[in-house]
Design a protein around this motif. Structure first.
Motif, mmCIF file in Angstrom:
data_model
loop_
_atom_site.group_PDB
_atom_site.id
_atom_site.type_symbol
_atom_site.label_atom_id
_atom_site.label_comp_id
_atom_site.label_asym_id
_atom_site.label_seq_id
_atom_site.Cartn_x
_atom_site.Cartn_y
_atom_site.Cartn_z
ATOM 1 N N ALA A 118 0.834 -1.207 0.000
ATOM 2 C CA ALA A 118 0.000 0.000 0.000
ATOM 3 C C ALA A 118 0.864 1.250 0.000
ATOM 4 C CB ALA A 118 -0.940 -0.008 1.204
ATOM 5 N N SER A 119 1.913 1.237 0.802
ATOM 6 C CA SER A 119 2.822 2.382 0.864
ATOM 7 C C SER A 119 3.468 2.623 -0.495
ATOM 8 C CB SER A 119 3.900 2.137 1.928
ATOM 9 O OG SER A 119 4.813 3.213 1.974
ATOM 10 N N ASP A 120 3.873 1.546 -1.154
ATOM 11 C CA ASP A 120 4.466 1.673 -2.489
ATOM 12 C C ASP A 120 3.479 2.313 -3.463
ATOM 13 O OD1 ASP A 120 6.810 0.526 -1.613
ATOM 14 O OD2 ASP A 120 6.342 -1.476 -2.381
ATOM 15 N N ALA A 121 2.228 1.851 -3.414
ATOM 16 C CA ALA A 121 1.200 2.377 -4.320
ATOM 17 C C ALA A 121 0.899 3.845 -4.023
ATOM 18 C CB ALA A 121 -0.071 1.533 -4.219
ATOM 19 N N LEU A 122 0.828 4.193 -2.746
ATOM 20 C CA LEU A 122 0.544 5.581 -2.370
ATOM 21 C C LEU A 122 1.657 6.535 -2.792
ATOM 22 C CD1 LEU A 122 -0.918 5.068 1.232
ATOM 23 C CD2 LEU A 122 -2.179 5.836 -0.792
ATOM 24 N N ASN A 123 2.846 5.991 -2.919
ATOM 25 C CA ASN A 123 3.988 6.823 -3.292
ATOM 26 C C ASN A 123 4.318 6.741 -4.778
ATOM 27 O OD1 ASN A 123 5.144 8.157 -0.780
ATOM 28 N ND2 ASN A 123 4.861 6.063 -0.070
ATOM 29 N N GLY A 124 3.332 6.314 -5.556
ATOM 30 C CA GLY A 124 3.470 6.425 -7.000
ATOM 31 C C GLY A 124 3.829 5.176 -7.759
ATOM 32 N N LYS A 125 4.071 4.064 -7.062
ATOM 33 C CA LYS A 125 4.396 2.838 -7.775
ATOM 34 C C LYS A 125 3.144 2.282 -8.440
ATOM 35 C CE LYS A 125 7.603 -0.991 -7.091
ATOM 36 N NZ LYS A 125 8.407 -1.746 -6.100
ATOM 37 N N LYS A 126 3.261 1.880 -9.690
ATOM 38 C CA LYS A 126 2.114 1.353 -10.410
ATOM 39 C C LYS A 126 1.785 -0.059 -9.937
ATOM 40 C CE LYS A 126 3.072 4.099 -14.547
ATOM 41 N NZ LYS A 126 3.466 4.079 -15.973
ATOM 42 N N ILE A 127 0.485 -0.393 -9.957
ATOM 43 C CA ILE A 127 0.053 -1.704 -9.495
ATOM 44 C C ILE A 127 0.734 -2.826 -10.270
ATOM 45 C CG2 ILE A 127 -1.928 -3.287 -9.388
ATOM 46 C CD1 ILE A 127 -1.888 -1.305 -7.102
ATOM 47 N N LYS A 128 0.930 -2.649 -11.568
ATOM 48 C CA LYS A 128 1.557 -3.704 -12.370
ATOM 49 C C LYS A 128 3.013 -3.939 -11.956
ATOM 50 C CE LYS A 128 3.095 -0.890 -16.313
ATOM 51 N NZ LYS A 128 2.982 -0.719 -17.779
ATOM 52 N N GLU A 129 3.576 -2.993 -11.196
ATOM 53 C CA GLU A 129 4.938 -3.136 -10.688
ATOM 54 C C GLU A 129 4.979 -3.742 -9.286
ATOM 55 O OE1 GLU A 129 6.834 0.745 -13.000
ATOM 56 O OE2 GLU A 129 6.100 0.977 -10.952
ATOM 57 N N ILE A 130 3.786 -4.101 -8.768
ATOM 58 C CA ILE A 130 3.687 -4.676 -7.417
ATOM 59 C C ILE A 130 3.098 -6.088 -7.538
ATOM 60 C CG2 ILE A 130 2.811 -4.348 -5.073
ATOM 61 C CD1 ILE A 130 2.361 -1.405 -5.743
ATOM 62 N N PRO A 131 3.926 -7.109 -7.684
ATOM 63 C CA PRO A 131 3.407 -8.471 -7.880
ATOM 64 C C PRO A 131 2.681 -9.001 -6.646
ATOM 65 C CG PRO A 131 5.794 -8.498 -7.598
ATOM 66 C CD PRO A 131 5.392 -7.059 -7.708
ATOM 67 N N VAL A 132 1.765 -9.930 -6.878
ATOM 68 C CA VAL A 132 1.074 -10.603 -5.777
ATOM 69 C C VAL A 132 2.103 -11.401 -4.974
ATOM 70 C CG1 VAL A 132 -0.606 -12.400 -5.198
ATOM 71 C CG2 VAL A 132 -1.104 -10.752 -7.025
ATOM 72 N N GLU A 133 1.990 -11.326 -3.651
ATOM 73 C CA GLU A 133 2.898 -12.081 -2.786
ATOM 74 C C GLU A 133 2.146 -13.208 -2.090
ATOM 75 O OE1 GLU A 133 5.646 -10.077 -0.248
ATOM 76 O OE2 GLU A 133 5.621 -8.245 -1.447
ATOM 77 N N TYR A 134 2.911 -14.205 -1.643
ATOM 78 C CA TYR A 134 2.343 -15.351 -0.943
ATOM 79 C C TYR A 134 2.965 -15.475 0.438
ATOM 80 C CZ TYR A 134 0.018 -16.872 -5.181
ATOM 81 O OH TYR A 134 -0.805 -16.928 -6.282
ATOM 82 N N SER A 135 2.211 -16.043 1.354
ATOM 83 C CA SER A 135 2.708 -16.215 2.715
ATOM 84 C C SER A 135 3.858 -17.216 2.727
ATOM 85 C CB SER A 135 1.580 -16.715 3.623
ATOM 86 O OG SER A 135 2.083 -16.998 4.903
ATOM 87 N N THR A 136 4.929 -16.840 3.386
ATOM 88 C CA THR A 136 6.083 -17.737 3.490
ATOM 89 C C THR A 136 6.370 -18.131 4.939
ATOM 90 O OG1 THR A 136 7.551 -15.803 3.542
ATOM 91 C CG2 THR A 136 7.190 -16.853 1.401
ATOM 92 N N ASP A 137 5.706 -17.487 5.878
ATOM 93 C CA ASP A 137 5.949 -17.758 7.299
ATOM 94 C C ASP A 137 4.801 -18.581 7.873
ATOM 95 O OD1 ASP A 137 8.332 -15.991 7.565
ATOM 96 O OD2 ASP A 137 6.870 -14.467 7.012
ATOM 97 N N VAL A 138 5.132 -19.698 8.497
ATOM 98 C CA VAL A 138 4.095 -20.557 9.081
ATOM 99 C C VAL A 138 4.369 -20.776 10.566
ATOM 100 C CG1 VAL A 138 3.612 -21.744 6.918
ATOM 101 C CG2 VAL A 138 5.352 -22.674 8.449
ATOM 102 N N LYS A 139 3.301 -21.100 11.277
ATOM 103 C CA LYS A 139 3.393 -21.381 12.708
ATOM 104 C C LYS A 139 2.692 -22.697 13.005
ATOM 105 C CE LYS A 139 3.275 -16.740 14.800
ATOM 106 N NZ LYS A 139 2.450 -15.857 15.672
ATOM 107 N N LYS A 140 3.265 -23.467 13.913
ATOM 108 C CA LYS A 140 2.567 -24.662 14.412
ATOM 109 C C LYS A 140 1.993 -24.315 15.780
ATOM 110 C CE LYS A 140 3.002 -29.560 15.575
ATOM 111 N NZ LYS A 140 3.913 -30.726 15.690
ATOM 112 N N ILE A 141 0.721 -24.551 15.924
ATOM 113 C CA ILE A 141 0.056 -24.228 17.183
ATOM 114 C C ILE A 141 -0.944 -25.331 17.525
ATOM 115 C CG2 ILE A 141 -1.661 -22.789 15.997
ATOM 116 C CD1 ILE A 141 -1.670 -21.015 18.541
ATOM 117 N N VAL A 142 -1.017 -25.680 18.803
ATOM 118 C CA VAL A 142 -1.915 -26.732 19.295
ATOM 119 C C VAL A 142 -2.756 -26.164 20.425
ATOM 120 C CG1 VAL A 142 -2.031 -28.960 20.505
ATOM 121 C CG2 VAL A 142 -0.383 -28.631 18.643
#
Length: 338
Positions: free
Chosen positions: A290-314
């Protein structure tokens, strides 16, 4: 004498006019300074960025995704005004919320969950949209190109491999044969996950018992229809299912059926275990976008990201009720929720 008097009068008149002009000039100067200050303040306010946040429903994952976004964006863009709206699970109000953001002339929309993002995309083609808590942005018709989003939409996906979750569950519960799942009939992401679950289950030699639900009111009846027929329940990333996780967990505890989820929110509400997505991280990543977009970066220059951090919880209480506190495979490297 008359000439002297005339000269004196002329001098006094000039002094009077000069003083008067001084007062007028000072007054004009004050007025001019006031107008300049008002104009400066007006320009400052007009430069202030506005973000509209739409959260689809009240459950832990979406709440964390929103609050972590707000905290991070305030660090990155401290002067930004935030307008937050919650649809409370009612899809019919999503278009009006988006229209309100359009009327407010927001600079960016942060959409939390797939139907919220879809509603935002349908409501504006001009305002940049950042999503999170969207499992499959392609099948949801939010983007066509992950690397270079072609329209005004990008964001962070909460996708996490269902097959990986099942494999871990089978390691803990090797006798598993039948897997139960609920899915929302009006969520595109849920249908995508259901198909992935069926494929993974077939590869692992498991049977899937699925029940479609329209809303939270259907959950109790749906669970009763499968609770005695399954060896394991999997809670997919479905907003209606996640909102009902405490109801589902109570049913499963009574039936002595273990359960897994894709993130920790349902575990905190009683589901047995999760090795999955950290939604606080999703919110932080979305804030950077969002910060990148607000500061003028075009959406096509902001690729979709995926979660890379996982947690194990019981969930400790659920593990205790199922006599699993001594299960080493379950408890190893797990954070505990109660």
């Amino acid at each position: 004498m008359k000439i002297k008097k005339i000269v004196v009068l002329l001098v006094l008149s000039m002094l009077f006019v000069s003083c008067s002009n001084g007062k007028i000039d000072n007054k004009n100067l004050e007025n001019r300074q006031t107008k300049e200050e008002e104009l400066k303040e007006s320009n400052t306010n007009s430069d202030k960025k506005k973000i509209g946040i739409i959260q689809l429903a009240d459950h832990i994952a979406l709440e964390r995704s929103r609050t972590s976004f707000e905290k991070e964006i305030k660090k990155l863009e401290p002067d930004t005004e935030i307008i937050t709206k919650n649809a409370n699970g009612d899809l019919t109000v999503v278009p009006s919320i988006i229209q309100n953001f359009v009327d407010e002339d927001v600079d960016l929309i942060y959409a939390v969950a797939t139907p919220a993002a879809q509603g935002a995309k349908n409501g504006t083609k001009d305002i940049p949209i950042i999503f999170s808590a969207v499992t499959d942005p392609i099948s949801s018709d939010l983007v066509k190109n992950i690397e270079e989003p072609e329209a005004n939409v990008t964001g962070v996906s909460d996708y996490f491999s269902i097959k990986a979750q099942l494999e871990e569950a089978i390691e803990v519960f090797p006798e598993t044969k039948n897997v139960g799942v609920l899915f929302s009939t009006n969520e595109a992401n849920s249908k995508f996950q259901l198909e992935e679950l069926k494929k993974a289950s077939q590869e692992l030699g498991l049977e899937v018992m699925e029940v479609g639900i329209n809303n939270i009111n259907d959950v109790s009846t749906a669970m009763k229809s499968i609770e005695t027929k399954i060896d394991l329940f999997i809670g997919i990333q479905d907003n209606t299912v996640s909102s009902s996780s405490s109801i589902i967990a109570e049913t499963l505890k009574n039936s002595k059926v273990p359960s897994i989820a894709s993130e920790q929110g349902p575990v905190e509400n009683g589901i047995l275990m999760s090795t999955g997505v950290d939604y606080e991280n999703l919110g932080k990543k979305a804030a950077q976008m969002a910060s990148d977009a607000l500061n003028g970066k075009k959406i096509k220059e902001i690729p979709v990201e995926y979660s890379t951090d996982v947690k194990k919880i019981v969930n400790k209480n659920t593990a205790k009720s199922l006599n699993l506190l001594d299960n080493k495979k379950l408890m190893d490297n797990a954070d505990l929720a109660e």
